[in-house]
Design a protein around this motif. Structure first.
Motif, PDB file in Angstrom:
ATOM      1  N   LEU B  82       1.015  -1.258  -0.101  1.00 12.00           N
ATOM      2  CA  LEU B  82      -0.150   0.052   0.037  1.00 12.00           C
ATOM      3  C   LEU B  82       1.051   1.394   0.065  1.00 12.00           C
ATOM      4  N   CYS B  83       0.693   2.054  -1.082  1.00 12.15           N
ATOM      5  CA  CYS B  83       1.655   3.315  -1.223  1.00 12.15           C
ATOM      6  C   CYS B  83       0.779   4.680  -0.598  1.00 12.15           C
ATOM      7  N   VAL B  84       0.983   5.324   0.057  1.00  8.42           N
ATOM      8  CA  VAL B  84       0.281   6.609   0.667  1.00  8.42           C
ATOM      9  C   VAL B  84       0.946   7.827  -0.186  1.00  8.42           C
ATOM     10  N   VAL B  85      -0.056   8.518  -0.603  1.00  8.25           N
ATOM     11  CA  VAL B  85       0.470   9.927  -1.595  1.00  8.25           C
ATOM     12  C   VAL B  85      -0.478  10.873  -1.212  1.00  8.25           C
ATOM     13  N   GLU B  86      -0.150  11.977  -1.465  1.00  8.48           N
ATOM     14  CA  GLU B  86      -0.980  13.371  -0.846  1.00  8.48           C
ATOM     15  C   GLU B  86      -2.269  13.436  -1.870  1.00  8.48           C
ATOM     16  N   GLN B  87      -1.805  13.339  -3.084  1.00  7.05           N
ATOM     17  CA  GLN B  87      -2.962  13.784  -3.995  1.00  7.05           C
ATOM     18  C   GLN B  87      -3.123  12.724  -5.202  1.00  7.05           C
ATOM     19  N   SER B  89      -2.827  13.286  -8.059  1.00  4.78           N
ATOM     20  CA  SER B  89      -1.827  13.506  -9.211  1.00  4.78           C
ATOM     21  C   SER B  89      -0.447  12.367  -8.874  1.00  4.78           C
ATOM     22  N   GLY B  90      -0.437  12.193  -7.468  1.00  5.96           N
ATOM     23  CA  GLY B  90       0.672  11.471  -7.070  1.00  5.96           C
ATOM     24  C   GLY B  90       0.679   9.956  -7.606  1.00  5.96           C
ATOM     25  N   VAL B  91      -0.612   9.612  -7.722  1.00  8.30           N
ATOM     26  CA  VAL B  91      -0.868   8.132  -8.066  1.00  8.30           C
ATOM     27  C   VAL B  91      -0.486   7.951  -9.352  1.00  8.30           C
ATOM     28  N   ILE B  92      -0.690   9.123 -10.388  1.00  6.46           N
ATOM     29  CA  ILE B  92      -0.584   9.174 -11.774  1.00  6.46           C
ATOM     30  C   ILE B  92       0.792   9.127 -11.991  1.00  6.46           C
ATOM     31  N   ALA B  93       1.600  10.042 -11.122  1.00  7.79           N
ATOM     32  CA  ALA B  93       2.927   9.992 -11.347  1.00  7.79           C
ATOM     33  C   ALA B  93       3.834   8.535 -11.172  1.00  7.79           C
ATOM     34  N   ILE B  94       3.264   8.091 -10.087  1.00  5.65           N
ATOM     35  CA  ILE B  94       3.887   6.827  -9.648  1.00  5.65           C
ATOM     36  C   ILE B  94       3.557   5.703 -10.767  1.00  5.65           C
ATOM     37  N   GLU B  95       2.468   5.790 -11.124  1.00  4.51           N
ATOM     38  CA  GLU B  95       1.786   4.546 -12.046  1.00  4.51           C
ATOM     39  C   GLU B  95       2.818   4.949 -13.565  1.00  4.51           C
ATOM     40  N   GLN B  96       2.974   6.319 -13.935  1.00  2.00           N
ATOM     41  CA  GLN B  96       3.684   6.354 -15.315  1.00  2.00           C
ATOM     42  C   GLN B  96       5.065   6.016 -14.953  1.00  2.00           C
ATOM     43  N   ALA B  97       5.770   6.339 -13.895  1.00  2.16           N
ATOM     44  CA  ALA B  97       7.266   6.278 -13.769  1.00  2.16           C
ATOM     45  C   ALA B  97       7.636   5.135 -13.264  1.00  2.16           C
ATOM     46  N   THR B  98       7.067   4.313 -12.602  1.00  3.92           N
ATOM     47  CA  THR B  98       7.675   3.278 -11.807  1.00  3.92           C
ATOM     48  C   THR B  98       6.806   1.808 -12.314  1.00  3.92           C
ATOM     49  N   PHE B 105      -3.212   4.650  -1.213  1.00  4.60           N
ATOM     50  CA  PHE B 105      -4.223   5.265  -0.447  1.00  4.60           C
ATOM     51  C   PHE B 105      -3.792   6.832  -0.545  1.00  4.60           C
ATOM     52  N   VAL B 106      -4.916   7.677  -0.946  1.00  3.95           N
ATOM     53  CA  VAL B 106      -4.663   9.096  -1.435  1.00  3.95           C
ATOM     54  C   VAL B 106      -5.292   9.904  -0.015  1.00  3.95           C
ATOM     55  N   LEU B 107      -4.382  10.770   0.423  1.00  6.19           N
ATOM     56  CA  LEU B 107      -4.978  11.571   1.482  1.00  6.19           C
ATOM     57  C   LEU B 107      -5.780  12.873   1.440  1.00  6.19           C
ATOM     58  N   GLY B 108      -5.323  13.411   0.085  1.00  2.51           N
ATOM     59  CA  GLY B 108      -6.103  14.705  -0.313  1.00  2.51           C
ATOM     60  C   GLY B 108      -5.464  15.813   0.541  1.00  2.51           C
ATOM     61  N   GLY B 109      -4.439  15.626   0.999  1.00  5.98           N
ATOM     62  CA  GLY B 109      -3.639  16.910   1.824  1.00  5.98           C
ATOM     63  C   GLY B 109      -2.512  16.344   2.658  1.00  5.98           C
TER      64      GLY B 109
END
Lengths: 239, 198
Positions: B82-87, B89-98, B105-109
């Motif tokens: 499980l990977c925790v990101v703030e936004q 957009s973080g999910v998209i960045a990790i999906e594209q690059a790794t 899990f997206v915190l939203g802040g």
């Protein structure tokens, strides 16, 4: 407050920052020589080496700024040393110190000695000193600098010295008075007051008393709005 | 523009977009009205539909058009990571690059004590429940490397540890193709502490 001449760097720390428009930051600066003021760091979140990396709370900085309005424009940003690494509860205490300064310090009111106390408190937190000890010392010094210093070794009305074995009450805007009655939960021991007056760390049951005293002493200046960082700490610890 | 209340309303409304000031908003409004009415109608339709139908995923809180987002519903993803990101957009960045194959899990802040943003605002009770129930083996913290992102990571790490879940944090360091001389001291210090054996 006059802006320092262009390119002149001043010792500062940031109390708060938030994103502003697309690539900028809005920061609350606490400078040694010019006090607290808000500033915009234009384009700080853009480019290969964004200055946003440096523009963070607890990072000692050299800053230059310009502008005449209430909100200044940051110019050059340089690190004035390694960031103070606060971990665990010390980090939450760091946020608390920042909020106290944001709430109690008037803008553009220079306090060089308070800046030094603030840096010392952050260093103590980073070095793992007892949190209560660091916070109480800073709170007392903050009240002193703001002109609301507490007299802890004498009774307010009679001027009699506080005795270590006595029980006392703190009355806002008056000071320390001898307790007539009241449970230990409501009164303060003379030993606690004398230790605080001598800037020595309270111990054991004195820690709670000291916390209660400083909370009561700060309350009239903070007003009815609760401290967000105190509430935050309570929620985080309760979880 | 007093004689064209609808047009000025449109210009004002367009200013809610990031990076759009009064001048750009006016140019956009006139472009749609004078040159691209069809494009404008399509924009209005899609915008209304997206505002109505895009909600948050029940499990990871990222933006989703269904109750469960595509990633959470995909049985081939590794549910023990499980990977925790703030936004989002973080999910998209990790999906594209790794080549990360786990869930998110997206915190939203981020936790921000001075702005009154605490654990409840970030849905951390939901995260704590997932840590206890979902058989997660590793929690990967990918919050932004700011003081507040660090406070958030620290708090979530405590949640994970008390739930008996292993915690890692993504590395911070020198950008690829970068130059040590140009890296700020804080990043370099982090990179040095986080060095690993070759």
């Amino acid at each position: 407050m006059s802006a320092p001449s262009a390119g002149h760097l001043e010792r500062c720390l940031l109390l708060h920052r938030r994103d502003f428009s697309n690539t900028s930051l809005l920061v609350e600066v606490f400078s040694a020589a010019h006090g607290r003021f808000p500033a915009v760091a234009k384009g700080a979140r853009r480019g290969r080496a964004p200055t946003a990396a440096l523009l963070q709370p607890f990072q000692p900085l050299w800053l230059a700024w310009s502008g005449r309005g209430e909100v200044r424009t940051l110019g050059k940003v340089e690190a004035a040393g390694a960031p103070l690494t606060l971990r665990g509860d010390a980090l939450y205490c760091g946020f608390y110190l920042n909020e106290l300064l944001m709430r109690l310090l008037a803008r553009q009111d220079p306090h060089e000695d308070l800046f030094a106390f603030y840096v010392a408190a952050l260093e103590d937190l980073a070095n793992g000193q007892g949190l209560d000890r660091v916070l109480r010392r800073f709170e007392l010094r903050l009240l002193q600098v703001l002109g609301y210093g507490l007299v802890l070794d004498r009774e307010a009305d009679t001027g009699r010295p506080v005795s270590p074995a006595g029980r006392y009450c703190y009355v806002p805007e008056r000071g320390i008075v001898a307790a007539i009655d009241g449970t230990p939960d409501e009164t303060l021991s003379g030993a606690t007051l004398l230790r605080l007056a001598a800037e020595e760390p309270p111990e054991g049951g004195q820690i709670r008393e000291a916390r209660r005293l400083l909370r009561a002493a700060l309350a009239p200046h903070l007003g009815p709005r609760p401290l967000a960082s105190r509430e935050f700490f309570r929620r985080v610890r309760g979880a | 523009m007093t004689e064209l209340p609808l047009v000025s309303q449109l210009i004002d409304a367009l200013r809610c977009l990031p990076g759009v000031g009064p001048k750009s908003a006016q140019r956009m409004a006139f472009h749609l009205l004078e040159r691209d009415r069809d494009g404008g109608r399509e924009l209005a339709r899609v915008l209304a539909e997206a505002m109505a139908r895009v909600t948050r995923c029940r499990k990871c809180r990222t933006l989703s058009e269904t109750e469960l987002c595509g990633l959470c519903a995909n049985p081939r993803r590794d549910a023990t990571l499980l990977c925790v990101v703030e936004q989002p957009s973080g999910v998209i960045a990790i999906e594209q690059a790794t080549d990360y194959r786990g869930l998110y899990f997206v915190l939203g802040g981020r936790l921000s004590p001075l702005d009154g943003i605490g654990p409840d605002e970030l849905g951390l009770d939901l995260l704590a429940e997932r840590l206890r129930r979902d058989g997660i083996a590793e929690l990967i913290l990918a919050t932004n490397p700011t003081v507040e992102g660090g406070a958030t990571a620290q708090y979530i790490a405590q949640l994970a540890t008390s739930a008996g879940v292993g915690v890692t944090r993504i590395a911070h360091g020198v950008p690829l193709g970068g130059d040590l001389e140009m890296v700020d001291g804080g990043t370099l210090a982090h990179a040095f502490v986080g060095r690993h054996a070759l």
